[in-house]
Write an enzyme that holds these catalytic residues in place. Structure first.
Site, mmCIF file in Angstrom:
data_model
loop_
_atom_site.group_PDB
_atom_site.id
_atom_site.type_symbol
_atom_site.label_atom_id
_atom_site.label_comp_id
_atom_site.label_asym_id
_atom_site.label_seq_id
_atom_site.Cartn_x
_atom_site.Cartn_y
_atom_site.Cartn_z
ATOM 1 N N CYS A 199 0.932 -1.146 -0.153
ATOM 2 C CA CYS A 199 -0.169 -0.032 0.021
ATOM 3 C C CYS A 199 0.990 1.128 0.163
ATOM 4 O O CYS A 199 1.448 1.578 1.121
ATOM 5 C CB CYS A 199 -1.030 -0.150 1.214
ATOM 6 S SG CYS A 199 -1.902 1.527 1.319
ATOM 7 N N CYS A 245 -0.499 3.987 2.311
ATOM 8 C CA CYS A 245 0.078 3.713 3.742
ATOM 9 C C CYS A 245 1.299 4.153 3.995
ATOM 10 O O CYS A 245 1.628 4.630 5.102
ATOM 11 C CB CYS A 245 -0.459 2.272 4.050
ATOM 12 S SG CYS A 245 -2.190 1.821 3.710
ATOM 13 N N ASP A 246 2.307 3.701 3.048
ATOM 14 C CA ASP A 246 3.818 3.697 3.581
ATOM 15 C C ASP A 246 4.790 4.449 2.738
ATOM 16 O O ASP A 246 5.750 4.718 3.231
ATOM 17 C CB ASP A 246 4.214 2.043 3.635
ATOM 18 C CG ASP A 246 3.433 1.169 4.337
ATOM 19 O OD1 ASP A 246 2.700 1.477 5.401
ATOM 20 O OD2 ASP A 246 3.291 0.042 3.834
#
Length: 406
Positions: free
Chosen positions: A135, A138-139
């Protein structure tokens, strides 16, 4: 929980939320059961440029919040829970969560979504969360000014590679195809080719991810020469498809060999009153816009199903007198004539039974349940039980004989 919902939606992604909007707006008591924050995978996509009307700085989380707020505005309940058990046969469906919560409803829309596919490359599991990610939204910020590689070349992979360039120093895409060939849409490809921070390694696959506590490098294999080269990187992002989260549906509804739910254009599964929407069903395109469309269709189909079932229950199953149910169609002349025969025989019998006329086009579920394959067909019910039937040849003599069963 003693209350019975009209629609229970399992999963709060864009498909489930759209079903909630359409269900509640139709004045149906609707609940969505979602294990986490509403929005599904879409809530982890930073840029949302391809959802109609969202081109101007709309984010995935922002759009999904709008979906959830919209559903709740019309009265949809959103409950937190992980669904683990379903009882789908019969007029009342039961949905249970891992915490023992129980929901009952007349119809169920399953929207469990899908999750990233794991390739099980050496080092992938060991370094997941330590430089290995699925993701970008997300990261990505963990890799600011660092070098990363992207595995995959479809729409999601190339769009996420573009997003990563906002943070990373260099983004290298490993592509199994020959130079210049990508599986994504042309617009994304053209944009990516022009991005100076995106590099390409063609005709290659990822062989291994190396590192002790964090990702330090990767081994890349050229599929034409079998040559393996090592590249120093700090992160590896996988975008190679998804796996449907349908384990809890095995043996409940029909699935294809890959585990996706088989549903028709009305989102109907193999079980009456149960619908499937979004990424977990067999479909051509898995996008927010198609998931939302699925949800809308399923909720409208469920509304029609519920209306048909309620009418059938009140007029036939719960009737205080025997019922002759006539399956007819206005365009079939023989069925119109049969209605006249039935009315005449019933009157002569002293109204021994009531007549319920059922248009097969508008009552497909009831017709399918009682295997009505020809028009006209007459079925005799008494106290909710079938006492006999006549297929096609509806004569006064045949109807009089049928009434002798009550």
């Amino acid at each position: 929980m003693s209350e019975i919902y009209d629609i229970i939606v399992v999963g709060g992604g864009p498909g489930g939320l759209a079903a909630g909007i359409y269900g509640s707006r139709s004045r149906l008591k609707t609940v969505i059961i979602e294990k986490g924050r509403p929005g599904g995978q879409a809530a982890t996509t930073e840029e949302m440029e391809n959802y109609p009307g969202s081109y101007d700085h709309m984010t995935g989380p922002g759009l999904m919040k709008n979906f959830a707020d919209h559903a709740q505005h019309f009265g949809t309940e959103i409950k937190r829970g992980l669904v683990t058990e379903l009882e789908l046969n019969g007029p009342i469906k039961t949905v249970r969560t891992d915490k023992g919560e129980e929901y009952k409803g007349h119809s169920v829309i399953v929207a469990p979504g899908a999750e990233p596919r794991i390739l099980n490359i050496k080092g992938e599991g060991k370094l997941r969360g330590k430089g290995v990610s699925y993701c970008a939204t997300c990261d990505a910020d963990f890799f600011e000014d660092l070098d990363v590689v992207v595995v995959g070349n479809g729409d999601a992979a190339i769009e996420e590679a573009q997003y990563l360039t906002k943070f990373a120093n260099e983004v290298t895409v490993i592509v199994i195809h020959d130079e210049g060939i990508l599986d994504c849409n042309k617009a994304s490809a053209e944009k990516a080719f022009k991005n100076p921070k995106i590099k390409w390694i063609w005709s290659s696959v990822l062989e291994e991810i190396k590192g002790d506590e964090l990702v330090e490098s990767v081994l890349i294999k050229n599929i034409k020469t079998n040559e393996i080269t090592e590249k120093e990187v700090n992160g590896v992002f996988f975008f190679v498809g998804t796996v449907p989260k349908t384990k809890f549906l095995e043996g409940k509804v029909e699935l294809d060999p890959q585990g996706y739910v088989i549903a028709n254009e009305l989102m109907e599964t193999s079980v009456p009153g149960v619908y499937a929407v979004g990424d977990a069903r067999v479909k051509y395109l898995r996008q927010v816009v198609t998931a939302a469309a699925d949800g809308a269709i399923a909720a409208v189909a469920a509304e029609k199903y519920l209306a048909e079932m309620e009418s059938f229950r009140e007029q036939v199953l719960e009737a205080s007198t025997p019922v002759l149910m006539a399956f007819w169609a206005p365009q079939v002349e023989e069925s119109i004539q049969a209605i006249g025969v039935l009315e005449s025989v019933i009157e002569k019998s002293g109204n021994k039974a009531a007549l319920v006329k059922t248009d097969t086009y508008r009552n497909k579920k009831t017709s399918a349940t009682y295997q009505v394959t020809s028009i006209p067909t007459v079925i005799l019910f008494d106290k909710g039980e079938v006492k006999g039937r006549i297929d096609q040849n509806i004569t006064a003599e045949a109807v009089e004989k049928l009434l002798q069963n009550i």
